[in-house]
Design a protein around this motif. Structure first.
Motif, PDB file in Angstrom:
ATOM      1  N   VAL A   1       0.872  -1.168   0.000  1.00  0.00           N
ATOM      2  CA  VAL A   1       0.000   0.000   0.000  1.00  0.00           C
ATOM      3  C   VAL A   1       0.911   1.220   0.000  1.00  0.00           C
ATOM      4  O   VAL A   1       1.785   1.325   0.865  1.00  0.00           O
ATOM      5  CB  VAL A   1      -0.890   0.035   1.267  1.00  0.00           C
ATOM      6  N   ASP A   2       0.709   2.115  -0.947  1.00  0.00           N
ATOM      7  CA  ASP A   2       1.575   3.297  -1.049  1.00  0.00           C
ATOM      8  C   ASP A   2       3.051   2.890  -1.059  1.00  0.00           C
ATOM      9  O   ASP A   2       3.891   3.543  -0.446  1.00  0.00           O
ATOM     10  CB  ASP A   2       1.338   4.244   0.133  1.00  0.00           C
TER      11      ASP A   2
ATOM     12  N   LYS B   1       4.402   0.514   0.451  1.00  0.00           N
ATOM     13  CA  LYS B   1       4.850  -0.120   1.690  1.00  0.00           C
ATOM     14  C   LYS B   1       4.353  -1.565   1.717  1.00  0.00           C
ATOM     15  O   LYS B   1       3.150  -1.803   1.581  1.00  0.00           O
ATOM     16  CB  LYS B   1       4.251   0.680   2.851  1.00  0.00           C
TER      17      LYS B   1
ATOM     18  N   ILE C   1       2.783  -4.789   2.907  1.00  0.00           N
ATOM     19  CA  ILE C   1       1.918  -5.102   4.052  1.00  0.00           C
ATOM     20  C   ILE C   1       1.685  -6.612   4.125  1.00  0.00           C
ATOM     21  O   ILE C   1       1.735  -7.213   5.181  1.00  0.00           O
ATOM     22  CB  ILE C   1       0.542  -4.388   3.949  1.00  0.00           C
TER      23      ILE C   1
ATOM     24  N   PRO D   1      -2.705  -9.238  15.566  1.00  0.00           N
ATOM     25  CA  PRO D   1      -2.585  -7.931  16.217  1.00  0.00           C
ATOM     26  C   PRO D   1      -2.959  -6.786  15.288  1.00  0.00           C
ATOM     27  O   PRO D   1      -2.996  -6.954  14.073  1.00  0.00           O
ATOM     28  CB  PRO D   1      -1.101  -7.852  16.602  1.00  0.00           C
ATOM     29  N   ASN D   2      -3.222  -5.615  15.869  1.00  0.00           N
ATOM     30  CA  ASN D   2      -3.524  -4.422  15.090  1.00  0.00           C
ATOM     31  C   ASN D   2      -2.408  -4.160  14.093  1.00  0.00           C
ATOM     32  O   ASN D   2      -1.233  -4.271  14.421  1.00  0.00           O
ATOM     33  CB  ASN D   2      -3.629  -3.184  15.993  1.00  0.00           C
ATOM     34  N   GLY D   3      -2.793  -3.856  12.897  1.00  0.00           N
ATOM     35  CA  GLY D   3      -1.798  -3.485  11.889  1.00  0.00           C
ATOM     36  C   GLY D   3      -1.111  -4.670  11.243  1.00  0.00           C
ATOM     37  O   GLY D   3      -0.183  -4.501  10.457  1.00  0.00           O
ATOM     38  N   SER D   4      -1.576  -5.903  11.538  1.00  0.00           N
ATOM     39  CA  SER D   4      -0.888  -7.068  10.985  1.00  0.00           C
ATOM     40  C   SER D   4      -1.254  -7.295   9.512  1.00  0.00           C
ATOM     41  O   SER D   4      -0.575  -8.048   8.823  1.00  0.00           O
ATOM     42  CB  SER D   4      -1.212  -8.304  11.815  1.00  0.00           C
ATOM     43  N   GLY D   5      -2.329  -6.653   9.038  1.00  0.00           N
ATOM     44  CA  GLY D   5      -2.664  -6.771   7.618  1.00  0.00           C
ATOM     45  C   GLY D   5      -3.979  -7.474   7.339  1.00  0.00           C
ATOM     46  O   GLY D   5      -4.259  -7.819   6.197  1.00  0.00           O
ATOM     47  N   LYS D   6      -4.803  -7.644   8.362  1.00  0.00           N
ATOM     48  CA  LYS D   6      -6.070  -8.361   8.184  1.00  0.00           C
ATOM     49  C   LYS D   6      -6.997  -7.624   7.223  1.00  0.00           C
ATOM     50  O   LYS D   6      -7.515  -8.200   6.261  1.00  0.00           O
ATOM     51  CB  LYS D   6      -6.771  -8.544   9.544  1.00  0.00           C
ATOM     52  N   SER D   7      -7.188  -6.333   7.487  1.00  0.00           N
ATOM     53  CA  SER D   7      -8.073  -5.567   6.598  1.00  0.00           C
ATOM     54  C   SER D   7      -7.469  -5.447   5.210  1.00  0.00           C
ATOM     55  O   SER D   7      -8.187  -5.467   4.206  1.00  0.00           O
ATOM     56  CB  SER D   7      -8.319  -4.169   7.161  1.00  0.00           C
ATOM     57  N   THR D   8      -6.164  -5.347   5.173  1.00  0.00           N
ATOM     58  CA  THR D   8      -5.494  -5.259   3.864  1.00  0.00           C
ATOM     59  C   THR D   8      -5.814  -6.495   3.033  1.00  0.00           C
ATOM     60  O   THR D   8      -6.149  -6.398   1.850  1.00  0.00           O
ATOM     61  CB  THR D   8      -3.979  -5.117   4.060  1.00  0.00           C
TER      62      THR D   8
ATOM     63  N   GLN E   1     -14.908  -3.139   7.919  1.00  0.00           N
ATOM     64  CA  GLN E   1     -14.576  -2.789   9.297  1.00  0.00           C
ATOM     65  C   GLN E   1     -15.116  -1.388   9.601  1.00  0.00           C
ATOM     66  O   GLN E   1     -15.633  -1.145  10.676  1.00  0.00           O
ATOM     67  CB  GLN E   1     -13.053  -2.819   9.509  1.00  0.00           C
TER      68      GLN E   1
ATOM     69  N   GLU F   1     -14.085  -7.656  11.283  1.00  0.00           N
ATOM     70  CA  GLU F   1     -14.430  -7.158  12.623  1.00  0.00           C
ATOM     71  C   GLU F   1     -15.877  -6.700  12.707  1.00  0.00           C
ATOM     72  O   GLU F   1     -16.179  -5.642  13.239  1.00  0.00           O
ATOM     73  CB  GLU F   1     -13.492  -6.018  13.039  1.00  0.00           C
TER      74      GLU F   1
ATOM     75  N   HIS G   1     -11.055  -9.948  16.640  1.00  0.00           N
ATOM     76  CA  HIS G   1     -10.084  -9.881  17.726  1.00  0.00           C
ATOM     77  C   HIS G   1     -10.522 -10.721  18.920  1.00  0.00           C
ATOM     78  O   HIS G   1      -9.768 -10.917  19.851  1.00  0.00           O
ATOM     79  CB  HIS G   1      -9.911  -8.434  18.203  1.00  0.00           C
TER      80      HIS G   1
HETATM   81  N1  LIG Z   1      -2.602   3.984   2.821  1.00  0.00           N
HETATM   82  C1  LIG Z   1      -1.696   3.442   3.640  1.00  0.00           C
HETATM   83  N2  LIG Z   1      -0.444   3.934   3.650  1.00  0.00           N
HETATM   84  C2  LIG Z   1       0.511   3.400   4.463  1.00  0.00           C
HETATM   85  N3  LIG Z   1       0.259   2.394   5.302  1.00  0.00           N
HETATM   86  C3  LIG Z   1      -0.970   1.878   5.335  1.00  0.00           C
HETATM   87  C4  LIG Z   1      -2.010   2.361   4.508  1.00  0.00           C
HETATM   88  N4  LIG Z   1      -3.124   1.653   4.755  1.00  0.00           N
HETATM   89  C5  LIG Z   1      -2.788   0.753   5.695  1.00  0.00           C
HETATM   90  N5  LIG Z   1      -1.507   0.880   6.052  1.00  0.00           N
HETATM   91  C6  LIG Z   1      -0.771   0.122   7.074  1.00  0.00           C
HETATM   92  O1  LIG Z   1      -0.871  -1.240   6.789  1.00  0.00           O
HETATM   93  C7  LIG Z   1      -0.817  -1.998   7.975  1.00  0.00           C
HETATM   94  C8  LIG Z   1      -1.912  -3.017   7.981  1.00  0.00           C
HETATM   95  O2  LIG Z   1      -3.153  -2.381   8.104  1.00  0.00           O
HETATM   96  P1  LIG Z   1      -4.523  -3.196   8.239  1.00  0.00           P
HETATM   97  O3  LIG Z   1      -5.633  -2.191   8.233  1.00  0.00           O
HETATM   98  O4  LIG Z   1      -4.555  -4.247   7.222  1.00  0.00           O
HETATM   99  O5  LIG Z   1      -4.366  -3.823   9.684  1.00  0.00           O
HETATM  100  P2  LIG Z   1      -5.380  -4.737  10.491  1.00  0.00           P
HETATM  101  O6  LIG Z   1      -4.678  -6.010  10.721  1.00  0.00           O
HETATM  102  O7  LIG Z   1      -6.692  -4.778   9.837  1.00  0.00           O
HETATM  103  O8  LIG Z   1      -5.475  -3.949  11.876  1.00  0.00           O
HETATM  104  P3  LIG Z   1      -6.718  -3.715  12.894  1.00  0.00           P
HETATM  105  O9  LIG Z   1      -6.756  -4.899  13.774  1.00  0.00           O
HETATM  106  O10 LIG Z   1      -6.307  -2.520  13.678  1.00  0.00           O
HETATM  107  O11 LIG Z   1      -7.934  -3.496  12.077  1.00  0.00           O
HETATM  108  C9  LIG Z   1      -0.878  -0.996   9.109  1.00  0.00           C
HETATM  109  O12 LIG Z   1       0.410  -0.808   9.630  1.00  0.00           O
HETATM  110  C10 LIG Z   1      -1.378   0.267   8.439  1.00  0.00           C
HETATM  111  O13 LIG Z   1      -0.899   1.402   9.099  1.00  0.00           O
END
Ligand SMILES: Nc1ncnc2c1ncn2[C@@H]1O[C@H](COP(=O)(O)OP(=O)(O)OP(=O)(O)O)[C@@H](O)[C@H]1O
Ligand SMILES: [Mg+2]
Lengths: 252, 427, 485
Positions: free
Chosen positions: A13-14, A16, A18, A37-44, A87, A173, A205
């Motif tokens: 993403v951008d 980076k 993920i 955990p938060n930020g692990s990439g589930k929503s991605t 979410q 979620e 979660h």
């Molecule tokens: N547009 C973006 N630019 C840079 N980083 C991003 C962008 N969108 C998401 N991220 C990063 O990607 C990582 C994964 O995000 P994601 O939303 O998939 O996490 P998650 O596992 O769903 O977390 P949560 O449990 O908090 O919902 C995070 O570190 C987030 O900050």
């Protein structure tokens, strides 16, 4: 043939990275849970599956129902029965919930070769599903998600799923923000959808949701990889030990 | 057809460096071509300059008229550097410019080698859009020169005090100020405009901010009741520069303060102001924010209070050019009308050619909110007092936009004085 | 290229032989000579058998028009109009000039009709097909007219009103939009050919929506339409103008005038759907729609509400306005304007508050796509007499694509301290989040845009009468087709 098959999926993403190599196979009729955990990439992962722009797949492939999913546009995927409960559901001012749902349902029915429902049939159908989720007519009439409470938004997502009857539903979620009664309603709505030709991917979660929607498999996602898979007992174990035990010092 | 009038253009042009002569010549031609603006010109729809024409303003003498002391009404800024101008001419005796930090030059524009001015003077301001600014260019004689080298920091505010002074004969003059900040340079400039008698000050200020430079720029216009104050400032902001501007207008018979700002990439621009009018005052604030590059933010809040028969004008335009994607532009104009006979004309304007932007504006005009008044009265506060409190709160909100603390307090004091006088008159 | 040369070529091919020079008042003639002169004005007036006072009024307008410069302030650009290169009066085309059946009509037009679900007979009428049979709509209209007549309601063509109700026409014509108002309105005053006339008597509530659509002789009201609606004390009327189907017209310049008068406690609701031919993707052809619409709330507690959905025309220049004269009178303006391709629109309203406790509401939703430009221009003026006046204005613009422009130019002038004026405006683009959300539910990108834009316009759309609303909704989607992706 599995309904969904993910092989070596990498996504950025951008720019980076993920997702760093995800392998996952979901057979028709199965329920999989993903925790992490938060930020692990589930929503991605959910967005990549749904085809959101800005989520770039840099390696790997995804097959859905025998087709190359990555070749399909977001709306094609939806019409092919892939549903994502967001979410963070999006607000669309001025568009009544029913208007929106009717447009969506008829688009999908058209794809399945079914005739569109007329206003009366549609309303009857929706009211039935809405009643089960304790969604009032007023909520259906109001602008989509605008001014809805967190829990109301999630119930509304569940309603859309119930109405659109997807083949593959991804719930990101959907349980967070729901009160206990609503959680049970939503879970039973989801369970009612369970069928031998339907699969679910539940992101959560909390182990509690999995008491109601019992998964066949549980996966733990960390740093964009599935670090551990198991059955429903894995969720219980996770609840006791926390992520630390599974993802090493790196995890939050 | 429209009658074109070109007063104040009878003086001979002063000869100097060839490029300045050319600049003056072009500017005078531009003024003669357009004439004094009339209501037919969209930019001057609400501000009529006919009254200006009826007064026989004489050009202020070249020698200048030193003053014995600084008049009341300036912003109170202890410890600030001071550059004093009387009818547009530098007054060294009243100025305090000793011990400037390294890389900082401040002084009289007239004393600067023209070669050093050439890249800037007349190159920043679009004076052809404003006939009186063109007139200024034709006849400019002196003004502030302030230049900061790259990374230079002005350690205390510079207080520019402009005194407009006339005795028997009405006076006209054309101050010209130039502010240049190098890359990363930082400064605070506060202007106080005061005076006595029948005067017509026609000011132009040009400012050029380099990459990442920061300028706080606060102006108090508190001229005499018979004064005419016309000012035009243009500020050019290079990438990542930031600008915090505030204009408080409370003086003069007729005042128009026009600010134009050009924004580069990732610029933070704040352009705020307040106006306080009473008697037969006419106070005009006109602004133009030009987003030329992506990722910049502009915020603009102008608030005013009008009493008696005062008239206020706000014209604020935000232009977002085609390439200025991801622009954030916010503009607000609020006016409280305290009595019958007041008038407010507001024209907030958006002109947008880029799609990925968030821009908005709002404008309100009217009396105090009945709800708020009622709330205060329900708490036992008498009506007059409740009103005074709400008006004061309304203006404090505006003044609070000023980021630098000392100037904020100084401007708040000017507002408080004005409010005291209003209250005294209503008792 | 002169704006009307294309039109001219068309007309010429039809009339090459029948063309005559230097006529004066040959009422047998079907067409004026090209160009505009006092003779043209006299010809039109004579042809319509008008009373002397009306001819004088037209001539006054014409003479004044000669002295007027073109309005320059709107943000639209087009080549100068050559007024002499145009015909100002033509009797309705004879059937032999018209397409014989829908087979001869541009298939693209038919496609749009189909999408809008317009019945075949109406399609034929809209496309100007020669039909022998009496239209259903005409007979329907006749039936309605009888019913309206029983209630004392007058609803007829303007020409008919001049003959049948000259005293009403004389009393009100030009009383809201004076003949010298602006260049376009003045031209209309000199050469208007026809239009609608409505009078609702005291205390009568008009039982149906009045529509130009059902008007007898609806065809060929021409490029200089004139509408006059008078709602007498305590009456109510809702009037619909235009239709959602794309209308073609051989005239490029349209300069209509609409005058509304509401007396004590009367209410007029005027709804427009404007879908004139916008020109092709490069902006060639297309109608110039320069309209002056103004309503006078003369009576106490009177109300005038304008609703417009503007999707057509190459250039739209239009500011439906309200003069709020009577105490407690109410003015409303609800507008959706969509410009795509190379369309330009400069539209908005004027609310002039004169009476005490007058209120006005302005809701404007502008959507620009392609390489189109759009401007909201609105004036709210509170006169010193307008004690306790209120205005609320909300203008939102939506941009689709990075080649278009959206502009907001409000003029807010307050001369009374007891008045309260609030204005708010925003400009943004369709959010990616919303688009993705819709597409995740199975809508195509175009459907998604249509849904979102309709939501954006909701506040305006809900003020439309039911029969218009559904079509107008579809129209919004159709107007934006091809703007996404
Ligand atoms: N547009 C973006 N630019 C840079 N980083 C991003 C962008 N969108 C998401 N991220 C990063 O990607 C990582 C994964 O995000 P994601 O939303 O998939 O996490 P998650 O596992 O769903 O977390 P949560 O449990 O908090 O919902 C995070 O570190 C987030 O900050
Ligand atoms: Mg998430």
């Amino acid at each position: 043939m599995p309904l969904l098959e993910i092989n070596g999926l990498h996504a950025t993403v951008d720019g980076k990275p993920i997702l760093n190599g995800i392998d996952l196979v979901i057979e028709a009729g199965e329920v999989h849970a993903i925790m992490g955990p938060n930020g692990s990439g589930k929503s991605t992962l959910a967005y990549v599956l749904a085809g959101r722009e800005g989520y770039e797949v840099t390696a790997g492939e995804i097959r859905y129902d025998g087709k190359d999913l990555l070749e399909m546009a977001a709306d094609e995927r939806a019409r092919a029965g892939l549903f994502l409960a967001f979410q963070y559901p999006v607000e669309i001012p001025g568009v009544a919930g029913t208007t929106f749902l009717k447009a969506a349902l008829n688009a999908i029915r058209g794809h399945r070769g079914e005739s569109p429902l007329d206003a009366m049939q549609f309303l009857k159908f929706v009211r039935e599903k809405a009643g089960a989720l304790n969604i009032t007519d007023d909520m259906l009439r109001r602008s989509l998600n605008v001014g809805f409470s967190g829990g109301e938004k999630k119930r509304n997502e569940a309603l859309q799923m119930a109405v659109l009857e997807p083949k593959m539903a991804i719930l990101d979620e959907t349980d967070s923000g729901l009160d206990i009664d609503a959680l049970k309603l939503v879970a039973s709505g989801v369970n009612a959808l369970r069928a031998p030709d339907r699969s679910l991917l539940v992101i959560t979660h909390y182990q509690r949701l999995l008491d109601y929607i019992v998964p066949d498999y549980v996966h733990i996602l960390a740093d964009g990889r599935i670090v551990r898979s198991g059955d429903k007992l894995l969720a219980v174990e996770l609840e006791e030990k926390g992520y630390g035990a599974f993802v090493g010092a790196k995890a939050a | 057809m429209a009658r074109k009038s070109t007063p104040f253009a009878d003086e001979a042009l002063v000869a100097g460096a060839p490029w300045i002569d050319a600049l003056r010549g072009d500017a005078l031609a531009c003024y003669r071509e357009q004439g004094l603006p009339t209501a037919r010109s969209e930019a001057w729809k609400f501000t009529n300059l006919r009254r200006l024409e009826r007064i026989a303003f004489a050009p202020s003498p070249a020698k200048g008229t030193p003053v014995a002391e600084i008049p009341d009404g300036i912003a109170a800024l202890d410890g600030a550097y001071r550059a004093v101008f009387v009818n547009g001419r530098f007054d060294a005796a009243q100025s305090r410019l000793g011990d400037l930090p390294k890389g900082v030059e401040i002084g009289s524009l007239a004393a600067v080698d023209p070669d050093l001015l050439e890249p800037y003077l007349g190159r920043i301001a679009d004076t052809q859009v404003h006939p009186l600014a063109a007139l200024n260019t034709a006849y400019m004689a002196d003004g502030l020169y302030m230049k900061l080298a790259d990374n230079a920091v002005l350690d205390a505010p510079l207080h520019l005090i402009s005194i407009a002074s006339a005795g028997e004969t009405a006076q006209r003059f054309h101050p010209r100020h130039l502010v240049v900040l190098g890359e990363n340079a930082t400064a605070t400039l506060v202007e106080s405009h005061v005076g006595a008698g029948e005067t017509f000050s026609n000011t132009v200020l040009e400012a050029d901010l380099g990459v990442s430079a920061m300028l706080n720029h606060y102006k108090l216009q508190n001229e005499a009741p018979d004064a005419f104050h016309i000012a035009f400032s243009q500020i050019r902001l290079a990438d990542r520069a930031s600008y915090d501007g505030f204009v408080l207008q409370t003086g003069a018979r007729l005042a128009r303060n026009e600010v134009r700002v050009q924004l580069g990439d990732r610029v933070e621009c704040r352009l705020n102001g307040a106006y306080l009018g009473r008697g037969d005052q006419h106070i005009d604030n006109t602004t133009f924010i030009d987003h030329t590059a992506p990722n910049s933010t502009s915020r603009e809040v102008y608030k005013g209070v009008l009493d008696d028969r005062a008239r206020g004008v706000f014209q604020g335009k935000i232009l977002v050019r085609k390439d200025a994607q991801k622009t954030n532009g916010h503009q607000l104009n609020k006016t409280l009308l305290l009595s019958r006979g007041t008038e407010m004309d507001s024209k907030p304007e958006l002109e947008i050619y880029a799609d990925d932007v968030k821009c908005g504006h709002g404008a309100t005009t009217g009396e105090l909110e009945e709800d708020a008044l009622f709330y205060l009265r329900a708490r036992g506060i008498a009506s007059a007092e409740a009103r005074a409190m709400l008006v004061a709160a309304f203006l404090s909100d505006a003044v609070a936009e000023i980021q630098a603390e000392q100037p904020r307090a100084a401007f708040q004091a000017v507002v408080d004085q004005w409010l005291d006088a209003t209250e005294a008159s209503t008792r | 290229m002169a704006v009307t040369s294309e039109t001219l070529a068309q007309v010429k091919s039809v009339t090459e032989d029948g063309y005559k020079h230097g006529f004066v008042t040959d009422i047998e003639m079907e067409r004026t000579a090209k160009g505009l002169s006092e003779d043209t004005v006299r010809f039109i007036s004579a042809r319509k058998n008008e009373p002397e006072w009306l001819l004088e009024w037209r001539l006054k307008a014409y003479r004044h028009w000669l002295t007027m410069p073109e309005p320059q302030w709107a943000k639209v650009s087009f080549p100068p109009i050559d007024y002499q290169d145009s015909y100002y009066f033509a009797a309705p085309k004879s059937d032999s000039d018209k397409p014989k059946s829908l087979d001869e009509v541009d298939p693209k037009l038919l496609e749009t009709y189909a999408k809008l679900g317009i019945p075949l007979l109406e399609q034929e009428m809209l496309a100007g097909v020669a039909v022998d049979a009496v239209f259903d709509s005409v007979s329907v209209a006749t039936t309605y007219k009888k019913k309206l007549g029983e209630m004392g309601i007058i609803f007829c063509s303007f020409s008919e009103a001049v003959q049948e109700h000259p005293e009403l026409v004389r009393q009100y014509l030009g009383s809201v939009v004076p003949y010298a108002d602006n260049k376009h309105a003045t031209l209309n005053s000199a050469v208007f050919t026809d239009g609608s006339f409505v009078y609702i008597p005291k205390g009568v509530r008009c039982p149906m929506e009045l529509s130009t659509y059902f008007r007898i002789n609806a065809e060929n009201t021409g490029q200089f339409e004139r509408t006059l609606i008078i709602a007498d004390a305590g009456s109510y009327v809702s009037y619909l103008e235009g239709c959602t189907a794309p209308q073609r017209d051989e005239h490029q310049l349209h300069a209509a005038v609409v005058e509304l008068i509401a007396l004590d406690d009367a209410e007029i609701k005027y709804s427009t759907v404007q879908n004139w031919y916008p020109g092709d993707e490069e902006g060639r052809g297309g109608i110039y729609n320069f309209v002056t619409k103004r309503g006078a709330c003369r009576g106490r507690n009177s109300k005038i509400a304008w609703t417009q959905v503007e999707t057509g025309s190459a250039i739209t220049w239009k500011y439906p306005s309200c003069l709020l004269i009577g105490d407690n009178s109410v003015g409303e303006f609800y507008s959706v304007a969509i410009t795509a391709n190379r369309q330009q629109a400069d539209t908005g309203t004027k609310m002039i508050h004169i009476g005490r406790n007058t209120t006005s509401t302005i809701i404007s939703k502008g959507i620009a796509a392609g390489r189109a430009d759009q401007t909201y221009r609105g004036q709210v003026k509170i006169m010193a007499s307008a004690e306790g006046a209120r205005n609320f204005t909300q203008c939102d613009s939506l941009l689709i694509g990075d080649q278009c422009g959206a502009h907001t130019v409000p003029y807010i002038e307050t001369h009374n301290p007891t008045a309260r004026v609030e204005h708010e405006a925003t400009t943004s683009r369709i959010s990616d989040d919303q688009l993705f959300y819709c597409m995740q539910r199975g809508l195509s990108a175009e459907e998604a845009v249509s849904v979102i834009v309709n939501g954006f316009c909701k506040e305006v759309m809900r003020t439309l009468p039911m029969e218009f609303a559904v079509e107008a909704q579809k129209l919004i989607g159709i107007s934006l087709e091809g703007s996404v992706g």
